[in-house]
Motif scaffolding. Structure first.
Motif, PDB file in Angstrom:
ATOM      1  N   GLU A  59      70.911  52.624  17.161  1.00  0.00           N
ATOM      2  CA  GLU A  59      69.499  52.728  17.504  1.00  0.00           C
ATOM      3  C   GLU A  59      68.814  51.405  17.213  1.00  0.00           C
ATOM      4  O   GLU A  59      69.199  50.687  16.293  1.00  0.00           O
ATOM      5  N   CYS A  60      67.801  51.094  18.002  1.00  0.00           N
ATOM      6  CA  CYS A  60      66.970  49.922  17.761  1.00  0.00           C
ATOM      7  C   CYS A  60      65.523  50.381  17.796  1.00  0.00           C
ATOM      8  O   CYS A  60      65.051  50.895  18.813  1.00  0.00           O
ATOM      9  N   ARG A  61      64.830  50.252  16.681  1.00  0.00           N
ATOM     10  CA  ARG A  61      63.420  50.648  16.558  1.00  0.00           C
ATOM     11  C   ARG A  61      62.579  49.446  16.945  1.00  0.00           C
ATOM     12  O   ARG A  61      62.727  48.365  16.362  1.00  0.00           O
ATOM     13  N   GLU A  62      61.660  49.634  17.912  1.00  0.00           N
ATOM     14  CA  GLU A  62      60.988  48.500  18.525  1.00  0.00           C
ATOM     15  C   GLU A  62      59.484  48.732  18.642  1.00  0.00           C
ATOM     16  O   GLU A  62      59.051  49.828  18.991  1.00  0.00           O
ATOM     17  N   ALA A  63      58.713  47.678  18.352  1.00  0.00           N
ATOM     18  CA  ALA A  63      57.252  47.775  18.444  1.00  0.00           C
ATOM     19  C   ALA A  63      56.655  46.379  18.471  1.00  0.00           C
ATOM     20  O   ALA A  63      57.312  45.399  18.114  1.00  0.00           O
ATOM     21  N   LEU A  64      55.400  46.310  18.879  1.00  0.00           N
ATOM     22  CA  LEU A  64      54.583  45.120  18.675  1.00  0.00           C
ATOM     23  C   LEU A  64      53.733  45.402  17.452  1.00  0.00           C
ATOM     24  O   LEU A  64      53.136  46.474  17.333  1.00  0.00           O
ATOM     25  N   ALA A  65      53.698  44.442  16.518  1.00  0.00           N
ATOM     26  CA  ALA A  65      53.032  44.651  15.224  1.00  0.00           C
ATOM     27  C   ALA A  65      51.528  44.841  15.384  1.00  0.00           C
ATOM     28  O   ALA A  65      50.892  44.199  16.220  1.00  0.00           O
ATOM     29  N   LYS A  66      50.998  45.735  14.573  1.00  0.00           N
ATOM     30  CA  LYS A  66      49.558  45.963  14.488  1.00  0.00           C
ATOM     31  C   LYS A  66      49.137  45.776  13.044  1.00  0.00           C
ATOM     32  O   LYS A  66      49.915  46.062  12.162  1.00  0.00           O
ATOM     33  N   PRO A  67      47.945  45.306  12.733  1.00  0.00           N
ATOM     34  CA  PRO A  67      46.909  45.006  13.717  1.00  0.00           C
ATOM     35  C   PRO A  67      47.264  43.757  14.511  1.00  0.00           C
ATOM     36  O   PRO A  67      47.884  42.827  13.997  1.00  0.00           O
ATOM     37  N   ALA A  68      46.863  43.757  15.751  1.00  0.00           N
ATOM     38  CA  ALA A  68      47.210  42.667  16.655  1.00  0.00           C
ATOM     39  C   ALA A  68      46.405  41.414  16.335  1.00  0.00           C
ATOM     40  O   ALA A  68      45.250  41.477  15.972  1.00  0.00           O
ATOM     41  N   ASP A  69      47.064  40.276  16.466  1.00  0.00           N
ATOM     42  CA  ASP A  69      46.409  38.973  16.346  1.00  0.00           C
ATOM     43  C   ASP A  69      46.254  38.450  17.773  1.00  0.00           C
ATOM     44  O   ASP A  69      47.243  38.362  18.505  1.00  0.00           O
ATOM     45  N   PRO A  70      45.041  38.107  18.206  1.00  0.00           N
ATOM     46  CA  PRO A  70      44.858  37.668  19.588  1.00  0.00           C
ATOM     47  C   PRO A  70      45.618  36.390  19.940  1.00  0.00           C
ATOM     48  O   PRO A  70      45.793  36.091  21.107  1.00  0.00           O
ATOM     49  N   HIS A  71      46.108  35.643  18.940  1.00  0.00           N
ATOM     50  CA  HIS A  71      46.780  34.370  19.203  1.00  0.00           C
ATOM     51  C   HIS A  71      48.278  34.410  18.943  1.00  0.00           C
ATOM     52  O   HIS A  71      48.959  33.413  19.162  1.00  0.00           O
ATOM     53  N   LYS A  72      48.795  35.540  18.475  1.00  0.00           N
ATOM     54  CA  LYS A  72      50.204  35.591  18.083  1.00  0.00           C
ATOM     55  C   LYS A  72      50.786  36.968  18.370  1.00  0.00           C
ATOM     56  O   LYS A  72      50.226  37.980  17.966  1.00  0.00           O
TER      57      LYS A  72
END
Length: 146
Positions: free
Chosen positions: A89-102
């Motif tokens: 399994e691969c657990r995947e996400a975009l980190a929050k809280p979001a940084d508008p520049h990264k």
């Protein structure tokens, strides 16, 4: 990793997002679309449309059965691959809280049953695949580039 990546039908892709941007992950573990730093920015990964640039965490054995699911109440995706005597399994996400520049892409690989072997490819291409990433550095397990 010299394996070719083939496109899939759109319904087979999973969306991960952080409020500033979104990425599409194929059933083979390839992030095939990501515009950064914003939703309307040029794509850094544009393999979905045949362009250059992708971030792949894929099973080493091309003979596998894939699947996946969203964790309840989230945009956290779990890719699942099984083949022979092993399941990964691969657990995947975009980190929050979001940084508008990264953009921070989180991927955690877990061997569920038996040993897990995966191939990893990071090929960031700015401007819909026209420009390679430059200034790549690694500090404490974190990759950073311009």
């Amino acid at each position: 990793m010299n394996r070719p990546f083939r496109p899939h039908v759109l319904r087979e892709y999973a969306l991960i997002a952080d409020g500033e941007r979104g990425a599409l992950i194929g059933p083979d573990g390839v992030i095939a679309w990501l515009c950064a730093p914003h939703w309307d920015s040029p794509a850094a990964f544009s393999g979905l449309l045949g362009g250059q640039g992708r971030y792949a965490v894929t099973p080493s054995d091309p003979w596998n059965v894939w699947g996946g699911y969203y964790e309840t109440g989230s945009l956290m995706w779990r890719s699942r691959w099984g083949g022979g005597s092993s399941h990964t399994e691969c657990r995947e996400a975009l980190a929050k809280p979001a940084d508008p520049h990264k953009a921070v892409i989180l991927r955690r690989i877990e061997a569920v049953d038996g040993p897990a072997r995966v191939d990893v490819l990071l090929d960031v291409r700015a401007g819909f695949g026209r420009s390679r990433m430059t200034g790549l550095s690694r500090t404490g397990g974190v990759l950073d580039g311009a």
